[in-house]
Design a protein around this motif. Structure first.
Motif, PDB file in Angstrom:
ATOM      1  N   ASN A  65     -36.756  23.681  28.111  1.00  0.00           N
ATOM      2  CA  ASN A  65     -35.735  22.640  28.002  1.00  0.00           C
ATOM      3  C   ASN A  65     -34.980  22.843  26.685  1.00  0.00           C
ATOM      4  N   THR A  66     -33.672  22.655  26.712  1.00  0.00           N
ATOM      5  CA  THR A  66     -32.904  22.862  25.487  1.00  0.00           C
ATOM      6  C   THR A  66     -32.027  21.657  25.169  1.00  0.00           C
ATOM      7  N   ALA A  67     -31.831  21.447  23.864  1.00  0.00           N
ATOM      8  CA  ALA A  67     -30.846  20.486  23.350  1.00  0.00           C
ATOM      9  C   ALA A  67     -30.026  21.226  22.303  1.00  0.00           C
ATOM     10  N   THR A  68     -28.720  21.132  22.402  1.00  0.00           N
ATOM     11  CA  THR A  68     -27.836  21.875  21.500  1.00  0.00           C
ATOM     12  C   THR A  68     -26.887  20.918  20.792  1.00  0.00           C
ATOM     13  N   TRP A  69     -26.723  21.129  19.486  1.00  0.00           N
ATOM     14  CA  TRP A  69     -25.759  20.389  18.676  1.00  0.00           C
ATOM     15  C   TRP A  69     -24.700  21.383  18.199  1.00  0.00           C
ATOM     16  N   ARG A  70     -23.448  21.135  18.530  1.00  0.00           N
ATOM     17  CA  ARG A  70     -22.356  22.056  18.179  1.00  0.00           C
ATOM     18  C   ARG A  70     -21.281  21.280  17.407  1.00  0.00           C
ATOM     19  N   PRO A  71     -21.239  21.448  16.077  1.00  0.00           N
ATOM     20  CA  PRO A  71     -20.254  20.695  15.284  1.00  0.00           C
ATOM     21  C   PRO A  71     -18.861  21.289  15.420  1.00  0.00           C
ATOM     22  N   ASN A  72     -17.866  20.481  15.102  1.00  0.00           N
ATOM     23  CA  ASN A  72     -16.497  20.963  14.966  1.00  0.00           C
ATOM     24  C   ASN A  72     -16.178  20.948  13.475  1.00  0.00           C
ATOM     25  N   LEU A  73     -16.485  22.059  12.800  1.00  0.00           N
ATOM     26  CA  LEU A  73     -16.318  22.140  11.354  1.00  0.00           C
ATOM     27  C   LEU A  73     -14.843  22.334  11.020  1.00  0.00           C
ATOM     28  N   PHE A 121       0.852  -1.189   0.000  1.00  0.00           N
ATOM     29  CA  PHE A 121       0.000   0.000   0.000  1.00  0.00           C
ATOM     30  C   PHE A 121       0.889   1.241   0.000  1.00  0.00           C
ATOM     31  N   ASP A 122       0.547   2.190  -0.857  1.00  0.00           N
ATOM     32  CA  ASP A 122       1.361   3.391  -1.014  1.00  0.00           C
ATOM     33  C   ASP A 122       0.922   4.503  -0.055  1.00  0.00           C
ATOM     34  N   TYR A 123      -0.381   4.642   0.160  1.00  0.00           N
ATOM     35  CA  TYR A 123      -0.895   5.663   1.064  1.00  0.00           C
ATOM     36  C   TYR A 123      -2.345   5.327   1.403  1.00  0.00           C
ATOM     37  N   ILE A 124      -2.878   6.020   2.382  1.00  0.00           N
ATOM     38  CA  ILE A 124      -4.299   5.955   2.708  1.00  0.00           C
ATOM     39  C   ILE A 124      -4.754   7.379   3.013  1.00  0.00           C
ATOM     40  N   ARG A 125      -5.976   7.733   2.553  1.00  0.00           N
ATOM     41  CA  ARG A 125      -6.526   9.067   2.768  1.00  0.00           C
ATOM     42  C   ARG A 125      -8.011   8.956   3.150  1.00  0.00           C
ATOM     43  N   TYR A 126      -8.447   9.893   3.991  1.00  0.00           N
ATOM     44  CA  TYR A 126      -9.881  10.050   4.254  1.00  0.00           C
ATOM     45  C   TYR A 126     -10.203  11.533   4.305  1.00  0.00           C
ATOM     46  N   TRP A 127     -11.175  11.955   3.476  1.00  0.00           N
ATOM     47  CA  TRP A 127     -11.638  13.336   3.440  1.00  0.00           C
ATOM     48  C   TRP A 127     -13.087  13.405   3.934  1.00  0.00           C
ATOM     49  N   GLN A 128     -13.415  14.486   4.610  1.00  0.00           N
ATOM     50  CA  GLN A 128     -14.778  14.709   5.089  1.00  0.00           C
ATOM     51  C   GLN A 128     -15.295  16.042   4.558  1.00  0.00           C
ATOM     52  N   LYS A 129     -16.615  16.100   4.290  1.00  0.00           N
ATOM     53  CA  LYS A 129     -17.237  17.348   3.842  1.00  0.00           C
ATOM     54  C   LYS A 129     -18.466  17.705   4.678  1.00  0.00           C
ATOM     55  N   ASP A 130     -19.300  16.727   4.982  1.00  0.00           N
ATOM     56  CA  ASP A 130     -20.542  16.952   5.719  1.00  0.00           C
ATOM     57  C   ASP A 130     -20.385  16.475   7.162  1.00  0.00           C
ATOM     58  N   TYR A 131     -21.198  17.027   8.056  1.00  0.00           N
ATOM     59  CA  TYR A 131     -21.072  16.758   9.487  1.00  0.00           C
ATOM     60  C   TYR A 131     -22.431  16.364  10.058  1.00  0.00           C
TER      61      TYR A 131
END
Length: 389
Positions: free
Chosen positions: A299-307, A247-257
Motif C-alpha cells: 500500500n502506498t501514500a504519496t505527498w507531492r508538493p508544488n514548490l 492600506f498601501d499594499y498587502i504581501r504574503y511570502w511562503q518558504k516552507d511547505y
C-alpha cells in the motif's frame, strides 16, 4: 528576523517615482516566494482576489461601497449614515485565497476620532460574518482603536485567538497590547511571521511581540487575510466623519511547505491500495490520519508538493507511534530525479517529525515522498513537510 528595504522602493525614491513610495520590508534570507499580493494600483477593487466584509456588528454595518481604490491606495471610508439598523458604516476586504505559514505584511494609516476598530488579521471566512462555522485560528497583526487623542493613538494589540467555530471560543488566547511609540495616524508597516511553533509581530521591521502557538495547542487553519475597520468599543464621534483608514499594499511570502492527508494541504496527497480512517490524531490538533490494511504489503501514500522555488529542503515525515504500527515502513524521497530511501519503525520512540534528510528539489511538482507498507503491522499516513534550508 531582520527586514530589508527592497530595491524597488529605493529606486522609486531615487528616480522620483512618487515621493510617497513605501519602504517595503521583504523577509530576509533565501527561499521566500511571494504568493499573494495587491498594490491597489487600479481604480477598483480586484474582486478576483477579494470578498467584501458585509457583516453588521457592534456600532456599524459594513458596506462594499465604502471600500475604494485610487492613487495606489485602498481606503475604507468610515461614515455616519443609517444602514441595516446602524447609524454608522465601515467595511473592509477579505482575501479569497487562503494561506497558512509564512510572512504577511501591510502598510497602513489609521484615522482620527473615537469609535473605530481597524485590523489587519488572519482568519477563515468570506466577510459575511466574523463567526463562520470553519473558524479555528485567528491571528491579529494589528488591532487599533482610533481615538481623538494622539497620545493614545500609539497603542496596538497583536495576538492569537482560538475558536471552535460559529463564535465558540477555543482554549488559547495569547496576546499583547503595547505602546508602539509611533503616531499610528501616519504610515507604518505591520508584519506577521507565522511559523509552526510561534507567531511574531513586527511594526516597521521591529519585533514587538511573540506568541507561542504550536499545532498541539490548537488547530492551525488555512486562513484569509482581513483588512477591515468597524465601529466598535464606543459609538463613533460624528465630528470626525467622514474619514478613512488606508492600506498601501498587502504581501504574503511562503518558504516552507506542509502536506497533509486532509484539508487544503492535501492537494498533493494520493493513495494506492486500501486505506482507512484512523482514530489516532496527527501533527495538527485533532487532525485525522490514515492507515493501510494491516499486514498488507505494497500500500502506498504519496505527498507531492508544488514548490514555488527550487532549492535545498529538509524533508520530514510525521511519525505516529503505536504498538500496531508498521515496524519497517519504507519512505522514498524523489529529488532532482534521484530516489533516496529511508525506513522508519513506527512501534518505538515518540510521535513527531522525523527527518528523511536534506535534498535539492526543482520548483514545481517533480519531487515527492512515497510511503510503502512492509506487510508487518499497519502503515500510517499523516503529513510531510519541506523546510527550506
Amino acid at each position: 528576523m531582520r527586514r530589508a528595504v527592497t530595491l524597488g522602493a529605493v529606486l522609486a525614491t531615487v528616480i522620483g517615482m512618487g515621493a510617497a513610495a513605501p519602504a517595503q520590508a521583504d523577509p530576509t534570507g533565501t527561499g521566500w516566494t511571494m504568493v499573494f499580493s495587491d498594490d491597489f494600483d487600479g481604480s477598483t477593487v480586484d474582486t478576483a482576489k477579494w470578498n467584501y466584509r458585509t457583516d453588521v456588528k457592534a456600532y456599524s454595518a459594513q458596506r462594499p461601497e465604502n471600500v475604494t481604490v485610487s492613487g495606489g491606495l485602498m481606503s475604507i471610508n468610515l461614515k455616519q449614515e443609517a444602514y441595516a439598523g446602524k447609524s454608522f458604516t465601515g467595511g473592509g476586504l477579505v482575501s479569497k485565497q487562503t494561506m497558512r505559514y509564512g510572512y504577511y505584511e501591510t502598510r497602513a494609516k489609521i484615522n482620527d476620532g473615537v469609535g473605530w476598530h481597524s485590523s489587519f488579521w488572519l482568519m477563515a471566512g468570506n466577510g459575511s460574518t466574523t463567526f463562520p462555522a470553519e473558524q479555528r485560528t485567528e491571528i491579529d497583526g494589528f488591532e487599533i482603536d482610533s481615538t481623538s487623542s494622539p497620545a493614545l493613538l500609539r497603542n496596538n494589540h497583536s495576538g492569537v485567538h482560538t475558536w471552535n467555530g460559529g463564535g465558540a471560543s477555543g482554549p488559547y488566547h495569547p496576546g499583547s497590547t503595547y505602546n508602539t511609540g509611533l503616531d499610528l495616524r501616519q504610515w507604518h508597516t505591520y508584519g506577521i511571521d507565522w511559523a509552526e511553533t510561534s507567531v511574531k509581530f513586527y511594526v516597521d521591521g521591529v519585533l514587538k511581540y511573540t506568541a507561542a502557538y504550536t499545532p498541539s495547542q490548537w488547530t492551525h487553519d488555512y486562513t484569509s487575510i482581513w483588512l477591515t475597520s468597524i465601529g466598535y468599543g464606543t459609538s463613533p464621534d460624528p465630528a470626525f466623519l467622514p474619514t478613512a483608514v488606508q492600506f498601501d499594499y498587502i504581501r504574503y511570502w511562503q518558504k516552507d511547505y506542509y502536506l497533509d492527508n486532509d484539508g487544503p494541504a492535501a492537494y498533493g496527497y494520493t493513495e494506492t491500495g486500501t486505506w482507512l480512517d484512523s482514530t489516532l490524531t496527527g501533527w495538527n490538533y485533532a487532525s485525522p490520519t490514515r492507515y493501510a490494511t494491516c499486514h498488507s504489503v505494497g500500500n502506498t501514500a504519496t505527498w507531492r508538493p508544488n514548490l514555488r522555488a527550487a532549492g535545498t529542503y529538509q524533508v520530514f515525515v510525521h511519525k505516529i507511534v503505536h504498538s500496531g504500527s508498521d515496524p519497517n515502513a519504507r519512505y522514498d524521497t524523489v529529488h532532482d530525479g534521484v530516489t533516496s530511501t529511508s525506513f522508519i519503525n513506527g512501534t518505538t520512540g515518540t510521535s513527531g517529525w522525523v527527518s528523511l534528510g536534506s535534498y535539492h528539489f526543482p520548483s514545481g511538482t517533480a519531487g515527492s515522498v512515497k510511503l510503502t507498507s512492509s506487510g508487518s503491522g499497519c502503515a500510517r499516513a499523516d503529513a510531510v513537510k519541506f523546510v527550506r534550508v
